[in-house]
Design an enzyme around this catalytic site. Sequence first.
Site, PDB file in Angstrom:
ATOM      1  N   ASP A 122       2.959  -4.157 -10.857  1.00 11.89           N
ATOM      2  CA  ASP A 122       4.054  -4.111  -9.978  1.00 11.89           C
ATOM      3  C   ASP A 122       4.654  -5.263  -9.285  1.00 11.89           C
ATOM      4  OD1 ASP A 122       5.957  -2.008  -9.314  1.00 11.89           O
ATOM      5  OD2 ASP A 122       4.984  -1.924  -7.263  1.00 11.89           O
ATOM      6  N   TYR A 124       8.852  -6.912  -7.961  1.00 11.47           N
ATOM      7  CA  TYR A 124       9.478  -6.554  -6.692  1.00 11.47           C
ATOM      8  C   TYR A 124      11.155  -7.172  -7.263  1.00 11.47           C
ATOM      9  CZ  TYR A 124      10.114  -6.929  -1.513  1.00 11.47           C
ATOM     10  OH  TYR A 124      10.475  -6.874  -0.071  1.00 11.47           O
ATOM     11  N   HIS A 129      16.642  -3.838  -2.813  1.00 12.15           N
ATOM     12  CA  HIS A 129      15.599  -3.456  -2.117  1.00 12.15           C
ATOM     13  C   HIS A 129      14.765  -4.655  -1.243  1.00 12.15           C
ATOM     14  CE1 HIS A 129      11.669  -1.285  -1.315  1.00 12.15           C
ATOM     15  NE2 HIS A 129      11.137  -2.220  -1.776  1.00 12.15           N
ATOM     16  N   ARG A 138      12.033  -8.607   9.047  1.00 12.20           N
ATOM     17  CA  ARG A 138      12.337 -10.187   9.427  1.00 12.20           C
ATOM     18  C   ARG A 138      13.623 -10.477   9.868  1.00 12.20           C
ATOM     19  NH1 ARG A 138       9.106 -10.185   4.984  1.00 12.20           N
ATOM     20  NH2 ARG A 138      10.669 -10.560   3.560  1.00 12.20           N
ATOM     21  N   GLU A 195       8.523   5.225  -4.684  1.00  9.88           N
ATOM     22  CA  GLU A 195       9.439   3.822  -4.941  1.00  9.88           C
ATOM     23  C   GLU A 195      10.242   4.287  -6.292  1.00  9.88           C
ATOM     24  OE1 GLU A 195       7.395   0.128  -4.380  1.00  9.88           O
ATOM     25  OE2 GLU A 195       7.931   0.032  -2.329  1.00  9.88           O
ATOM     26  N   GLU A 197      11.525   3.449  -9.433  1.00 15.64           N
ATOM     27  CA  GLU A 197      10.994   2.252 -10.541  1.00 15.64           C
ATOM     28  C   GLU A 197      11.371   2.622 -12.128  1.00 15.64           C
ATOM     29  OE1 GLU A 197       8.022  -0.525  -9.770  1.00 15.64           O
ATOM     30  OE2 GLU A 197       7.805   0.022  -7.574  1.00 15.64           O
ATOM     31  N   ASP A 229       6.111   4.710  -7.665  1.00 17.29           N
ATOM     32  CA  ASP A 229       5.255   3.976  -6.979  1.00 17.29           C
ATOM     33  C   ASP A 229       4.761   4.508  -5.636  1.00 17.29           C
ATOM     34  OD1 ASP A 229       3.429   1.802  -6.568  1.00 17.29           O
ATOM     35  OD2 ASP A 229       4.894   0.417  -5.929  1.00 17.29           O
ATOM     36  N   ARG A 233       3.544   3.493   3.554  1.00 17.10           N
ATOM     37  CA  ARG A 233       4.174   2.294   4.472  1.00 17.10           C
ATOM     38  C   ARG A 233       3.463   2.288   5.504  1.00 17.10           C
ATOM     39  NH1 ARG A 233       6.926   0.580   0.664  1.00 17.10           N
ATOM     40  NH2 ARG A 233       8.562   2.141  -0.097  1.00 17.10           N
ATOM     41  N   GLN A 236       0.511  -0.122   4.308  1.00 16.00           N
ATOM     42  CA  GLN A 236       1.015  -1.136   3.991  1.00 16.00           C
ATOM     43  C   GLN A 236       1.260  -2.377   5.042  1.00 16.00           C
ATOM     44  OE1 GLN A 236       4.450  -0.697   1.648  1.00 16.00           O
ATOM     45  NE2 GLN A 236       4.718  -2.897   0.974  1.00 16.00           N
ATOM     46  N   LYS A 249      -0.904   1.102  -2.156  1.00 19.24           N
ATOM     47  CA  LYS A 249      -0.620   1.282  -3.525  1.00 19.24           C
ATOM     48  C   LYS A 249      -1.387   1.715  -4.449  1.00 19.24           C
ATOM     49  CE  LYS A 249       3.857  -0.754  -2.446  1.00 19.24           C
ATOM     50  NZ  LYS A 249       4.993  -0.292  -2.791  1.00 19.24           N
ATOM     51  N   THR A 253       0.476   6.136  -8.882  1.00 16.93           N
ATOM     52  CA  THR A 253       1.731   6.027  -9.459  1.00 16.93           C
ATOM     53  C   THR A 253       1.950   7.054 -10.667  1.00 16.93           C
ATOM     54  OG1 THR A 253       1.303   3.466  -8.933  1.00 16.93           O
ATOM     55  CG2 THR A 253       2.823   4.216 -10.748  1.00 16.93           C
ATOM     56  N   THR A 345      11.388  -1.515  -6.528  1.00 13.64           N
ATOM     57  CA  THR A 345      12.337  -0.555  -6.162  1.00 13.64           C
ATOM     58  C   THR A 345      13.613  -0.837  -6.430  1.00 13.64           C
ATOM     59  OG1 THR A 345      10.890  -0.011  -4.341  1.00 13.64           O
ATOM     60  CG2 THR A 345      13.056   1.024  -4.395  1.00 13.64           C
ATOM     61  N   GLU A 359      14.092   2.873   3.199  1.00 12.25           N
ATOM     62  CA  GLU A 359      15.579   2.269   3.235  1.00 12.25           C
ATOM     63  C   GLU A 359      16.431   3.472   3.499  1.00 12.25           C
ATOM     64  OE1 GLU A 359      14.840   0.536  -0.834  1.00 12.25           O
ATOM     65  OE2 GLU A 359      16.419  -0.557  -0.453  1.00 12.25           O
TER      66      GLU A 359
HETATM   67 MN    MN Z   1       6.746  -0.886  -6.285  1.00 12.91          MN
END
Ligand code: MN
Length: 414
Positions: A122, A124, A129, A138, A195, A197, A229, A233, A236, A249, A253, A345, A359
């Site tokens: 997977d 990113y 995203h 952050r 997610e 994808e 996916d 959260r 994670q 994860k 899927t 995503t 999001e």
């Molecule tokens: Mn993913």
Amino acid sequence: MTGLIRSWIGAANEADCPFPLNNLPYGVFSAGDEEPRCGVAIGDRVLDLAALQSAGLVPDHGFASPALNPFMGAGPQAWAQVRRTLTDLLRVGHETDAVRAALHDRAAVTLHLPFHVAEYTDFYAGRHHAFNVGSMFRGPENALPPNWLHMPIGYNGRASSVVVSGTDIHRPLGQTKAPEAQMPGFGPCARLDIELELGAVVGMPSQMGRPVSVDEADAMIFGYVLLNDWSARDVQVWEYQPLGPFQAKAFATTISPWVVTGAALEPFRCASPPREKELLPYIRDTGPMLYDIDLSVSMAPQGCIPTVLSRTNAKALYYSAAQQLAHHASSGCAMRTGDLLGSGTISGPEEGTHGSLLEMTWGGRHPITLDCGRVRTFIEDGDTLALHGHATGDGYRIGFGPCSGTILPAMTFP
Ligand code: MN
């Protein structure tokens, strides 16, 4: 752009049909209590490729097996030859009894996982995203990690977790820790997410130790599926440092049942976005390798009609599947027939274009009111989440079929 190729199967010629003759996506189906075998979707039917193979109408590519892997490994020339043959057999005016006898009503068959998933990686590769999630955790000034604009980052997932659309998913269990808590706890995930994808399906393998160019990588890809996916959260955020996602994860899927080929998507290629930092030569763009595919996410609590939560497009990705695959093989990592590469995503920049609930609700702070009046931040038991996607041509569309799953309550230890 070429227009609709007309078929003698009438439903295939309707403008909103996901499976016109221009598409010809491959899958694995069974009818009644017969064994699963390979087929191709056309209009409201499924054409039995094992039957065509027995009749000598298509070459033997293992179509009687319950997975597309033998055909996927046969390579681009075989893919092109079968596509030409099927196009001729199904073209308007070419109706024959032999082909008619190999057709099934699509509504009456069971669809299975279309290929044996060799390994699942997977990525990113969606910039919006990565920026949104990074901003949440952050702040916007440090949102993108320092490596992000230089390579498609990813992690090795679990092939065992990949299931076909329509498979129910038990809410995962996991270890979580609230920031203020002294000790972690263990129990059902409380922030279950999706997610949105695009999954690339590798047809041709590569040798261990040998890197592949972006153009070679593009030619190795057999086709594409929609991919959800599913993500825990709360698990994670506690587990991900420093080695990345693991159990958050690893539980499921979901992929759509039809593999839409690169050939069907060829008219919808588009260029990647402007590069903020010049890419290193081994993953530099060599031509348009993204696809213009409209995507959407819907949610339906048990007994409710679905609400469309979001609409976006696959061209919002920053790195193409070919770039992901070239980067993956660049270390000398051998790629195998049946490898599945999740794009990451796919979110657009604005509200209403996000590919995850994280999001859409901005970390759970802004709940969503559905059309049925229910309110959601993350997924509750009984909710069905579905992804949809299609590319729009001149008088036809190239559809994927739904990528859907319903969440069941968590299991308990025996
Ligand atoms: Mn993913």
